[in-house]
Scaffold this motif. Structure first.
Motif, short mmCIF file in Angstrom:
data_model
loop_
_atom_site.label_atom_id
_atom_site.label_comp_id
_atom_site.label_asym_id
_atom_site.label_seq_id
_atom_site.Cartn_x
_atom_site.Cartn_y
_atom_site.Cartn_z
N ARG B 2 35.45 44.07 35.75
CA ARG B 2 35.95 42.71 35.54
C ARG B 2 36.10 42.01 36.87
O ARG B 2 36.45 42.61 37.87
N ARG B 3 35.83 40.70 36.82
CA ARG B 3 35.89 39.97 38.07
C ARG B 3 37.32 39.56 38.43
O ARG B 3 37.71 39.49 39.55
N THR B 4 38.09 39.25 37.38
CA THR B 4 39.45 38.82 37.67
C THR B 4 40.41 39.72 36.92
O THR B 4 40.20 40.05 35.76
N TYR B 5 41.45 40.04 37.58
CA TYR B 5 42.45 40.88 36.95
C TYR B 5 43.24 40.04 35.97
O TYR B 5 43.66 38.93 36.26
N LEU B 6 43.45 40.57 34.80
CA LEU B 6 44.22 39.87 33.76
C LEU B 6 45.43 40.73 33.44
O LEU B 6 45.29 41.84 32.93
#
Lengths: 872, 112
Positions: B2-6
């Protein structure tokens, strides 16, 4: 429909005040909706609690700020903006030439003052700091005396293991020195123990100073003294003749001592030389205060150990005396840190006159006050000027300037001005320095400013003033609403007005405080210089007697005096041991027979010849003067105070004893009390003895008129009688004035700085009056058209300022009274503070203020109303 | 990858925005959250998370029109962006993959 319920108002207010503007609307709405929802489901209390908690959760610092999308970047440091700020600042400076000039001038003057005073204070605090061990050196003294007895040092070093070394100084004073090549000059020195080299860390240049100071008839001299007398010749082994009779041999040369010190000397003669003068039993005399004793401790904290064991030491040192007396003496024993001596010591027979810490405080206070006045001015003028730039601020804001940028812009401008003032101040300082040195008797050179710590002081002051004066306008102006600042001419807000008025009042508090203080100090100085001292100090030449001349004078006083009296301008020639104000010998005098159990304070003793009282015009109250016709060596003359203390109803013919010198004799005369010490002290009991052959000073009363010729005559005659004599003379009134040197210096400096403070205040007032005139031009135009006379207008215009100045005065009065009163407590003879000084300060400040604002006042009032009303 | 941590809360709120489909604003999101998960959050938490999601580009927002309810104050509506829905799908996919890898007996012990 049901009436909508509302959440608690206070919580709602909290939200509107503190929640970020850009999300306020939605959050308000959301919370409102939630409240309704909770209200219906769980009732009012639950809903309120939840509402409050939620409001708090969206207040800073909890809330996250929404950043505008696509907002322009706001570089705070961008070169082109800086260029723009600089340009605007410069344009504003040039546009408002008068303002800029006042701003700069006031601030520069303030900083110059600050600089001079800082250097002055720094110098006062620098005493002894150049001695490497200064924190470990202490002087042995007691509460009254700075001197101690000869055997004390030897006993102390045996008793206290904490003492690393101990040394003694005995005074030699200023001496006339001759070399074998007939070079002549005056030099200052002491007798000292060889341990002085260790205690004061003297650096040898030639020879071994420690060994030299242990030999009799040996001296060590400083490098500069060696150059003065011997030039490039090798000084070691050379003979120096002191006062034309004492011959001493140079055994070592030491490095000059740098920095300020209370112990200034060009040479040190060895203590064994001193032993030659006095009999051996004197050297073991524990009651003879012969010189100053300095100890070098192993560790600075050891001083507490010494003080704690002082009682034990005294009990062993004075073993045999009465115990109570020893304990009393031990109680009064002190170890003064050497660094305290210059500012905090004022004991009997100090090495030289010391300064006082009080004056350092006064100067610090004056410095801070002058700087604050200058800052206040700057704030005032900068604010008024900046208020005119509301439009500029508005435009900048509309174009997207952020508050930080505006603050930086205004701060930058104030720094630009302060830096400029700092530069001007350095120039002014260099110009003022010679005058300052002249007044304060110092030798500060202009280059001292380049020293890094002094530059740091200037930078510190610039920073301080810049921040102080820039911050307020910066934040004040950058807070303007762009819309309202763009709308027409808005008068400045009342809060700024109030602040400005407060600052003016403050300035005038300081100005009138300084005026009052200066006038009162001047009055006190006038008292010092003009009080009837009980003798006539005018037209008296005091010459030091030494060497061959002194010998001849003692052998044939008549012949020489007659020779001098041939000149009709020479009136009388008297001789005495001491000049007025010199520390006279302190001896114990009692009546004979002595009343049992009565204690008598010690007397001051002066040895004089038969002409001294005449020369000094000291009147006799009873009895007769000394005379050559009687054998007067066992006769005394006393002053009125002495007669009172001895309890003599009829002093003439009473028998008294000088127990210190072991002489008994009859009182033959009583002189009126005269001030033989400075006016800092009360008149003490005085004993005059007839000892012409002991005297060291000649007092020549001369006639006024053609003084230089008389002096030349004296010089030539003495030169004829005793060739090779340096005729060293001074005028008695100069010498007496010298007793109040530190007060005189302070008074002159204070006068100067209060004038400066007043000038700076007036610069401020002038600028403000100009500003007010500008704002009220239209009002005055209308009033004029409606028929106001010139005097009406002047009154309207100036009454506001007059009120401010008066308020400032009234606040200053009690402060000045208190401060001056504290200062006056230092003196035995002091002026009464009278009320007219206060009125004077009010009148002076009012006049100055009126003159300052009068210009604008009249200019505005005289201008044609048409011009002022037509502009829009 | 994943590119952005959620974060977990961010994921929940992002899901709520997806569920509400155009009707998502502060009030509805927190109400839905409470209804479905039983978590009572302060409004500030929800508000801040929405702003943070927007900064990360997972949601977009626009102000709705003024209505007479809530005193004429506008609502800020949140909608899922492409990046947001991608992020949600990624999370979902990753979870599925991980589920596949869990040996059945390991779950049974805990589950029963």
């Amino acid at each position: 429909m049901k009436q909508p319920t509302t959440p608690p108002r206070w919580a709602y207010k909290l939200l509107t005040w503190f929640h970020p503007d850009d999300t306020l609307e939605e959050v308000e709405g959301d919370l409102d909706e939630m409240y309704q929802y909770w209200y219906q489901r769980e009732g009012k209390t639950r809903a309120t609690i939840r509402y409050v908690i939620d409001v708090i959760s969206v207040l800073p610092p909890f809330v996250r700020k929404r950043h505008k999308k696509n907002a322009y970047p706001h570089p705070i440091f961008s070169l082109s903006m800086f260029r723009n700020y600089f340009k605007i600042a410069l344009r504003n400076l040039l546009k408002q030439k008068a303002y800029s000039l006042f701003n700069l001038l006031g601030l520069s003057l303030g900083i110059t003052c600050g600089l001079l005073l800082t250097l002055h204070i720094k110098e006062e605090l620098s005493y002894e700091k150049n001695i490497p061990n200064h924190n470990r050196i202490f002087r042995v003294a007691n509460t009254e005396w700075s001197k101690s007895s000869p055997p004390l040092a030897g006993e102390m070093i045996k008793f206290f293991p904490e003492i690393k070394s101990i040394t003694r100084f005995a005074s030699l004073g200023t001496q006339v020195v001759n070399t074998e090549d007939d070079k002549q000059g005056e030099s200052v020195g002491f007798f000292a123990d060889s341990t002085v080299v260790e205690v004061f860390d003297l650096q040898p240049v030639l020879g071994n100073p420690v060994k030299a100071l242990a030999e009799p008839s040996a001296i060590i001299i400083t490098r500069s003294m060696a150059e003065k007398y011997f030039g490039s010749k090798d000084p070691i082994g050379q003979k120096l003749t002191f006062e034309n009779k004492e011959e001493l041999w140079v055994r070592a040369v030491i490095e000059d001592r740098t920095g300020n010190t209370h112990l200034k000397f060009d040479y040190l003669a060895s203590m064994p030389t001193f032993y030659n003068y006095v009999s051996t039993d004197w050297l073991t005399n524990k009651g003879w205060m012969f010189g100053w004793t300095y100890v070098l401790l192993n560790h600075p904290e050891d001083v507490h150990k010494l003080e704690a064991r002082m009682k034990d030491f005294y009990l062993s040192f004075y073993a045999g005396d009465k115990k109570e007396e020893i304990l009393k003496a031990a109680e009064s024993a002190r170890l003064q840190p050497i660094t305290d001596i210059h500012l905090k010591s004022n004991l009997i027979q100090e090495v030289g006159p010391n300064s006082s810490i009080l004056y350092v405080y006064i100067f610090i206070a004056v410095e801070v006050l002058v700087l604050i006045i200058a800052c206040v001015n700057f704030i005032n003028l900068f604010t008024t000027q900046a208020l005119k730039r509301m439009k500029e601020v508005g435009v900048r804001k509309v174009l997207g300037a952020r508050k930080v940028q505006l603050v930086i812009q205004f701060l930058g401008e104030s720094f630009l001005l302060t830096c400029l003032s700092g530069t001007i101040a350095i120039v002014l300082y260099l110009i003022a320095l010679p005058f300052y040195n002249h007044i304060s008797g110092r030798q500060i050179t202009g280059w001292e400013i380049i020293q890094p710590d002094n530059l740091l002081i200037v930078a510190g002051m610039v920073l301080f003033v810049g921040l102080l004066s820039g911050l307020f306008p910066a934040f004040f102006i950058s807070n303007f609403e762009p819309v309202s600042s763009l709308k027409a001419n808005k008068t400045p807000r009342s809060s700024a007005q109030f602040l400005r008025k407060g600052l003016i009042v403050f300035q005038f508090v300081v100005a009138s405080f300084l005026i009052i203080a200066t006038v009162l100090i001047y009055q006190q100085m006038y008292l010092f210089n003009n009080k009837q001292l009980g003798f006539d100090k005018e037209q008296i030449v005091v010459a030091k007697l030494y060497g061959k001349f002194k010998e001849k004078l003692i052998l044939n006083p008549e012949v020489i005096q007659n020779e001098l009296l041939k000149n009709p301008n020479v009136v009388t020639i008297g001789k005495a041991t001491n000049r007025i104000g010199d520390d006279a010998s302190v001896e114990s005098v009692v009546p004979s027979p002595q009343e049992p159990d009565k204690e008598y304070p010690s007397f001051r003793v002066l040895r004089i010849d038969e002409n001294y009282l005449n020369a000094m015009s000291i009147p006799l109250k009873a009895g007769r003067n000394f005379s050559r016709e009687f054998s007067d060596s066992a006769s005394f003359i006393i002053n009125e105070k002495a007669a009172k203390i001895l309890g003599l109803k009829d002093p003439i013919g009473a028998t008294i004893t000088n127990t210190t010198m072991n002489i008994q004799g009859k009182v033959v005369g009583v002189v009126k009390d005269f001030h033989f010490v400075s006016l800092h002290n009360q008149i003490e009991p005085l004993l005059l003895e007839y000892r012409p052959w002991w005297t060291g000073n000649m007092f020549i009363k001369i006639k006024p008129g053609n003084v230089p010729a008389t002096l030349d005559f004296l010089k030539n005659t003495i030169q004829k009688i005793a060739p090779g004599t340096l005729f060293k003379y001074g005028f008695l009134d100069d010498h007496v004035a010298g007793l109040y040197k530190k007060e005189n210096t302070m008074s002159t400096l204070l006068k100067l700085f209060s004038i400066l403070a007043i000038v700076i205040s007036c610069l401020g007032l002038f600028g403000l009056a100009a500003h007010t005139a500008e704002i009220r031009t239209k009002e005055i135009g209308i009033r004029k058209i409606l028929g106001a006379t010139l005097s009406n207008l002047v009154k309207i215009f100036s009454q506001e300022f007059i009120l401010l100045v008066l308020i400032g005065n009234i606040i200053a009065w009690p402060l000045a009274w208190y401060a001056v009163n504290r200062w006056l407590q230092e003196f035995t003879y002091r002026i009464d503070i009278s009320w007219d000084v206060f009125v004077l300060s009010a009148v002076v400040t009012l006049c100055i203020a009126l003159v300052t604002i009068g210009y604008h006042c009249i200019k505005t009032a005289l201008s044609n109303p048409v011009n002022s009303l037509r502009t829009e | 990858m994943r590119r952005t941590y959620l974060g977990e809360l961010e994921e929940m709120i992002l899901l709520m925005v997806a569920i509400l489909d155009g009707e998502a604003y502060g009030v509805t999101v927190s109400q839905q959250l409470e209804q479905h998960t039983g978590r009572q959050l302060t409004f500030g938490t929800v508000h801040n998370t929405l702003i943070r999601l927007e900064e990360k580009g997972f949601v977009a927002s626009h102000l709705g029109g003024a209505t007479t309810e809530r005193g004429g104050r506008r609502k800020r509506f949140f909608t899922l962006t492409a990046l947001g829905s991608r992020a949600l799908q990624d999370v979902q996919e990753l979870r599925n993959q991980l589920w596949q890898m869990v040996p059945p007996h390991a779950l049974q012990v805990n589950g029963l």
